[in-house]
Design an enzyme around this catalytic site. Sequence first.
Site, mmCIF file in Angstrom:
data_model
loop_
_atom_site.group_PDB
_atom_site.id
_atom_site.type_symbol
_atom_site.label_atom_id
_atom_site.label_comp_id
_atom_site.label_asym_id
_atom_site.label_seq_id
_atom_site.Cartn_x
_atom_site.Cartn_y
_atom_site.Cartn_z
ATOM 1 N N TYR A 33 22.820 -59.773 76.760
ATOM 2 C CA TYR A 33 22.731 -60.502 77.977
ATOM 3 C C TYR A 33 21.961 -59.759 79.210
ATOM 4 O O TYR A 33 21.649 -58.659 78.872
ATOM 5 C CB TYR A 33 24.290 -60.735 78.312
ATOM 6 C CG TYR A 33 24.879 -59.704 78.974
ATOM 7 C CD1 TYR A 33 25.422 -58.424 78.246
ATOM 8 C CD2 TYR A 33 25.204 -59.582 80.430
ATOM 9 C CE1 TYR A 33 26.061 -57.385 78.817
ATOM 10 C CE2 TYR A 33 25.707 -58.312 81.081
ATOM 11 C CZ TYR A 33 26.288 -57.191 80.249
ATOM 12 O OH TYR A 33 26.710 -56.167 81.038
ATOM 13 N N ARG A 52 13.612 -57.217 79.855
ATOM 14 C CA ARG A 52 14.744 -56.352 79.164
ATOM 15 C C ARG A 52 15.667 -56.978 78.252
ATOM 16 O O ARG A 52 16.044 -56.708 77.220
ATOM 17 C CB ARG A 52 15.621 -55.828 80.215
ATOM 18 C CG ARG A 52 16.523 -54.854 79.822
ATOM 19 C CD ARG A 52 17.204 -54.092 80.716
ATOM 20 N NE ARG A 52 18.196 -54.903 81.690
ATOM 21 C CZ ARG A 52 18.973 -54.536 82.751
ATOM 22 N NH1 ARG A 52 18.858 -53.368 82.980
ATOM 23 N NH2 ARG A 52 19.663 -55.411 83.176
ATOM 24 N N LYS A 150 21.404 -53.810 75.924
ATOM 25 C CA LYS A 150 22.346 -54.659 77.058
ATOM 26 C C LYS A 150 23.259 -55.642 76.063
ATOM 27 O O LYS A 150 22.874 -56.962 76.197
ATOM 28 C CB LYS A 150 21.679 -55.174 78.125
ATOM 29 C CG LYS A 150 22.705 -55.532 79.121
ATOM 30 C CD LYS A 150 21.872 -55.654 80.560
ATOM 31 C CE LYS A 150 22.746 -56.051 81.647
ATOM 32 N NZ LYS A 150 23.955 -55.369 81.801
ATOM 33 N N GLU A 183 26.421 -42.695 82.763
ATOM 34 C CA GLU A 183 26.234 -43.927 83.835
ATOM 35 C C GLU A 183 27.495 -44.278 84.163
ATOM 36 O O GLU A 183 28.681 -43.747 83.489
ATOM 37 C CB GLU A 183 25.203 -44.992 83.227
ATOM 38 C CG GLU A 183 26.129 -45.683 81.967
ATOM 39 C CD GLU A 183 25.243 -46.651 81.228
ATOM 40 O OE1 GLU A 183 24.446 -47.052 81.825
ATOM 41 O OE2 GLU A 183 25.234 -46.877 80.062
HETATM 42 N N1 PMP Z 1 24.629 -49.508 83.264
HETATM 43 C C1 PMP Z 1 25.648 -50.527 82.646
HETATM 44 C C2 PMP Z 1 26.236 -50.158 81.741
HETATM 45 C C3 PMP Z 1 25.574 -52.014 83.211
HETATM 46 O O1 PMP Z 1 26.438 -52.662 82.675
HETATM 47 C C4 PMP Z 1 24.847 -52.130 84.424
HETATM 48 C C5 PMP Z 1 24.911 -53.586 84.963
HETATM 49 N N2 PMP Z 1 24.195 -54.405 84.233
HETATM 50 C C6 PMP Z 1 23.949 -51.132 84.933
HETATM 51 C C7 PMP Z 1 24.090 -49.971 84.445
HETATM 52 C C8 PMP Z 1 22.995 -51.614 86.153
HETATM 53 O O2 PMP Z 1 21.754 -52.299 85.555
HETATM 54 P P1 PMP Z 1 21.168 -53.258 86.607
HETATM 55 O O3 PMP Z 1 20.641 -52.499 87.668
HETATM 56 O O4 PMP Z 1 19.808 -53.782 85.718
HETATM 57 O O5 PMP Z 1 21.979 -54.408 87.078
#
Ligand code: PMP
Length: 287
Positions: A33, A52, A150, A183
């Site tokens: 997703y 992505r 993702k 993260e």
């Molecule tokens: N890390 C994780 C595990 C996430 O779920 C997200 C949110 N999608 C992010 C980082 C941040 O990603 P983005 O800046 O692409 O929204």
Amino acid sequence: MSQLINVNGRITPAAEAVIPVLDHGFLYGDAVYETLRTYGGAPCLADRHLRRLAASCSRIRIEAPDPGRIRDEIARTLGEAVNAESYIRVMVTRGAGAIGYEHTSELKPCVVIIVLELQPIPAERYRSGVSAVLGRRRRNPVDALDPAIKSCNLLNNLLAHMEAQDAGAHETILLNTRGDIAEGSHTNVFLVRSGVLKTPSLRCGILSGITREVTIEVAESEGVPAEEGEYPGEDLDRADELFVTSTLQEILPVTRLGGRPVGDGRPGPVTQKLHAAYRRYVGVPAA
Ligand code: PMP
């Protein structure tokens, strides 16, 4: 205000959207997703998100749908919704077929686009910052389930987030199995130490966040020295500033970690400068 869902091109109110129970996305979390948002009604950084998405599809061997078609379907769904700003979630599932792990040609990917009224982060949170906890749980190791994919298989993230919720905090920061900062449960993590911006490198086993990517780019254009590396968990306690990034949260200061203040307990100057620059980058006034 509308909540609309587009399933393989068919747009319905959210409550009427259906996907087969035998879809492997539902059975196994076998799906990927993207979360996007609009600014001024238009999807922001859609090219990067769709790239992505295609990369996630290829990593789990789902044939990536045509990005042009997804873009058109997002536009069509947004057109039918009447939201000030929208949250957009695009999912590609393995498809429906027999129960079992066998990957057969019977399985045709299913594309779902969810459009909801965006619930913006209250401005107050950017002014005072949020609290986070250090997770007891570790981020999935790359050689078990690479966080760069993702995927809709989000139990590692959900269980981690419960730790924040139990503590009344906003986010859980996870270390990898080597003990380095990885993260957040749904964000990327940055810290500032002696004026230098530091963020875990992709080698740490993280999602390559699009907000993370843009933050590094704007740091460069703002003259903020930035580095990607491997940082032990203890570096979180030594940070002058800490913030998390995501599409929905932009650059959000973390002013308390595990009940203790980060730096002087207020959003720091580098965080504020980068957030203002990020807002300019996406074409909106400062928060
Ligand atoms: N890390 C994780 C595990 C996430 O779920 C997200 C949110 N999608 C992010 C980082 C941040 O990603 P983005 O800046 O692409 O929204």
